[in-house]
Write a protein that holds these residues in place. Structure first.
Motif, PDB file in Angstrom:
ATOM      1  N   HIS A   5       0.848  -1.202  -0.048  1.00 51.29           N
ATOM      2  CA  HIS A   5       0.008   0.018  -0.018  1.00 51.29           C
ATOM      3  C   HIS A   5       0.758   1.377  -0.052  1.00 51.29           C
ATOM      4  CE1 HIS A   5      -3.227   2.941   1.180  1.00 51.29           C
ATOM      5  NE2 HIS A   5      -2.371   3.345   2.036  1.00 51.29           N
ATOM      6  N   PHE A   6       1.985   1.352   0.862  1.00 56.52           N
ATOM      7  CA  PHE A   6       2.781   2.298   1.071  1.00 56.52           C
ATOM      8  C   PHE A   6       3.555   2.435  -0.506  1.00 56.52           C
ATOM      9  CE2 PHE A   6       2.263   1.844   5.578  1.00 56.52           C
ATOM     10  CZ  PHE A   6       1.334   2.959   5.926  1.00 56.52           C
ATOM     11  N   ASP A   7       4.046   1.390  -0.807  1.00 61.05           N
ATOM     12  CA  ASP A   7       4.835   1.535  -1.952  1.00 61.05           C
ATOM     13  C   ASP A   7       4.116   1.930  -3.313  1.00 61.05           C
ATOM     14  OD1 ASP A   7       7.264   0.370  -1.157  1.00 61.05           O
ATOM     15  OD2 ASP A   7       6.717  -1.549  -1.460  1.00 61.05           O
ATOM     16  N   LYS A   8       2.852   1.788  -3.227  1.00 60.41           N
ATOM     17  CA  LYS A   8       1.924   2.420  -4.306  1.00 60.41           C
ATOM     18  C   LYS A   8       1.667   3.904  -4.276  1.00 60.41           C
ATOM     19  CE  LYS A   8      -2.905   1.706  -6.087  1.00 60.41           C
ATOM     20  NZ  LYS A   8      -4.248   0.987  -5.982  1.00 60.41           N
ATOM     21  N   GLN A   9       1.666   4.250  -2.807  1.00 63.65           N
ATOM     22  CA  GLN A   9       1.575   5.551  -2.603  1.00 63.65           C
ATOM     23  C   GLN A   9       2.808   6.344  -3.017  1.00 63.65           C
ATOM     24  OE1 GLN A   9       0.008   5.888   1.468  1.00 63.65           O
ATOM     25  NE2 GLN A   9      -1.757   6.905   0.649  1.00 63.65           N
TER      26      GLN A   9
END
Length: 565
Positions: free
Chosen positions: A168-172
């Motif tokens: 999720h954070f990588d995507k952001q």
């Protein structure tokens, strides 16, 4: 006729002067607008616009630059020359004394110059905003790019602390990096304002992301490990307390703990999806509730220990009070045969009896509750603590009541003592009257003596009544005391008058042979004296001696007072 011509000449002169004044004003206005026009022409607007050439003159920037440049050229090549012609026309109109036309032309010229000023100000402001936006966004993007690398590095090095939320954070971060590329495209295409807006959004998103990434490991650890462990420990402690005889089942904590465990599992799933805000609220709620649960369990443990150490003392205190009140009860039953109890006293007694009975019944209930497991120790403790308070209050009320009933006998003895004292006082009065050398005792003294004696007898009757009503005794005793005091006072006063009369007559006898009037008045005084009218006798004798020797009565009274002492 001459005056008429002179008047015409004066009017013409005035008109000429007025015309010159208005023309002077028009010339001044023309000069001011001319100076204003020249000032605008001398401004270095073109160089200010030239600063934009350092940017990419494409897209939005190119459109703005062309618009600004076209507007400035219009000002220089058309509007300012038109102003020049307008000023020339206004000056010519003023020369011909066409002041209305001149004023109209000058007003229009001033409006055009104001419009030009506003346009120049707007152009320069937009130029500054464009350049500032470009510089600010370029500076921010230089900070954002390394910041994104730091965030990605922090996630990659601590993947186990992020669980499934890593993606999720990588995507952001990917989205922010894509936004950086979009910024570059906007800047290359000259859309600096849009680029600045995009950078501001990126900054805000990155600040939020930075806070989330830094806080996430601790939140994840609390939600997945720490809080579940605390709930397991709490659940184990509750079971141990139940095994040790603590009554915690009524708190229904086990069901509540299971619910919190399920909510934490849901929280872990939400965290794996990158959602932290709602999970934080749940965690705060669970932490506070765990603290409350421990406080309630501790309260139950303290209550059990309190009952183990204090309940036997409570039983002893209540038994002691009950036994003491039983003795009082027997005493009251005995005293009721000899004494009359006021309604208020009986109400206090019955209230004590009712409360003692209630506490004894409550003690039986508490003992039964301790034997059973249905009632919490905390609830029983509250009953015992309240019972201790009531016992303390009852002991004070009981002691006050015991003193009150003991005072019944004391009051009776005191009443009898006072009665005996008053009997002696009446005897002394009678003895004093017998020993006095006066001719006789006035009837009103005998009447008062009889009244006082009858009132004393009334006291004796009230004391001998069964049951004894002390309020009635006190009332009759007060009346008798008042009557006895009055007869003593009147007797002493009567005797003082009689003795003083004798002294006055004896003193006045020295004038008797030489003063027939005095002798007659003294004879009347002696007659009254022998008739027991001592007050009138004194008044007659005193009047007679004062007529012969003023102040004699005071000297006789002083002498008598000294002798009495």
């Amino acid at each position: 006729m001459v005056a008429y011509i002179i008047g015409i000449i004066l009017v013409v002169i005035v008109l000429i002067i007025v015309g010159l004044v208005f023309r002077k004003r028009a010339y001044d206005m023309v000069d001011r607008l001319e100076s204003w026009k020249l000032d605008i022409m001398d401004r270095n607007v073109a160089s200010q616009l030239g600063r934009v050439k350092n940017l990419n003159l494409t897209g939005e920037t190119q459109e703005k630059f062309e618009t600004w440049k076209e507007r400035w050229e219009t000002i220089l090549n058309k509007e300012l020359p038109d102003i020049e012609e307008n000023l020339f026309d206004a000056e010519q109109a003023a020369d011909r004394y066409q002041f209305t036309k001149s004023k109209k032309v000058l007003s229009k010229g001033e409006q055009i110059l104001n419009s030009i000023e506003n346009d120049i100000k707007r152009i320069l402001q937009e130029v500054d905003e464009l350049l500032a936006a470009e510089a600010s966004s370029r500076k921010d993007i230089e900070e954002i790019q390394p910041g994104l690398k730091i965030l990605r590095k922090e996630i990659s090095q601590n993947r186990y602390q992020f669980g499934k939320a890593e993606s999720h954070f990588d995507k952001q971060i990917d989205e922010l990096e894509a936004a950086v590329e979009q910024y570059e495209e906007l800047a290359m295409s000259g859309n600096y304002i849009q680029a600045a807006q995009l950078v501001n959004e990126m900054k805000a998103d990155m600040e939020v992301l930075d806070v989330q990434i830094k806080a996430f490991p601790e939140i994840y650890k609390q939600c997945k490990h720490d809080l579940p462990a605390q709930l397991d420990e709490l659940l184990s402690g509750i079971k141990s307390m139940e095994d040790d005889g603590y009554r915690v089942g009524h708190l229904a904590f086990e069901k509540e703990i299971r619910t919190y465990q399920d909510r934490l599992l849901d929280g872990v799933r939400s965290l794996n999806e990158g959602n932290t805000s709602e999970v934080e609220k749940v965690m705060i709620e669970i932490e506070e509730r765990i603290k409350e649960m421990y406080e309630l369990l501790e309260k139950e443990a303290l209550a059990k220990n309190y009952l183990e150490t204090k309940f036997s003392g409570y039983q002893f205190s209540l038994d002691k009070l009950s036994n003491s009140f039983y003795d009082t009860k027997k005493e009251v039953e005995h005293l009721k045969q000899a004494y009359y109890f006021e309604d208020a006293d009986m109400e206090r007694y019955l209230s004590l009896e009712k409360t003692v009975t209630k506490l004894k019944d409550q003690l039986d209930d508490i003992a039964e509750e301790l034997e059973n497991d249905d009632t919490a120790h905390t609830e029983i403790r509250e009953q015992v603590e309240e019972g201790f308070t009531q016992i303390e209050e009852l002991e004070e009320r009981h002691e006050a009541f015991k003193k009150q009933i003991q005072n019944l006998r004391k009051d009776e003895l005191e009443a009898k003592a006072k009665l005996s004292e008053m009997h002696d006082q009446l005897y002394d009065v009678k003895r004093k009257l017998k020993k006095s050398n006066i001719p006789g005792v006035p009837n009103y003294i005998w009447s008062m003596l009889e009244t006082a004696s009858n009132k004393n007898k009334r006291v004796i009757v009230t004391i001998e009544n069964q049951p004894l009503d002390m309020s009635e005794v006190q009332q009759s005793l007060g009346e008798a005391k008042k009557s006895v005091d009055h007869v003593i006072e009147q007797t002493d006063f009567m005797l003082e008058q009689a003795y003083l009369t004798e002294q006055v007559i004896q003193y006045a006898n020295r004038y008797r042979s030489s003063n027939p009037i005095l002798a007659a008045k003294l004879a009347e005084s002696e007659r009254l004296f022998r008739s027991y009218e001592y007050e009138l006798a004194l008044e007659q004798a005193a009047k007679a001696i004062e007529e012969v020797e003023p102040g004699a009565l005071k000297r006789i009274e002083s002498t008598q007072s000294v002798m009495a002492e």
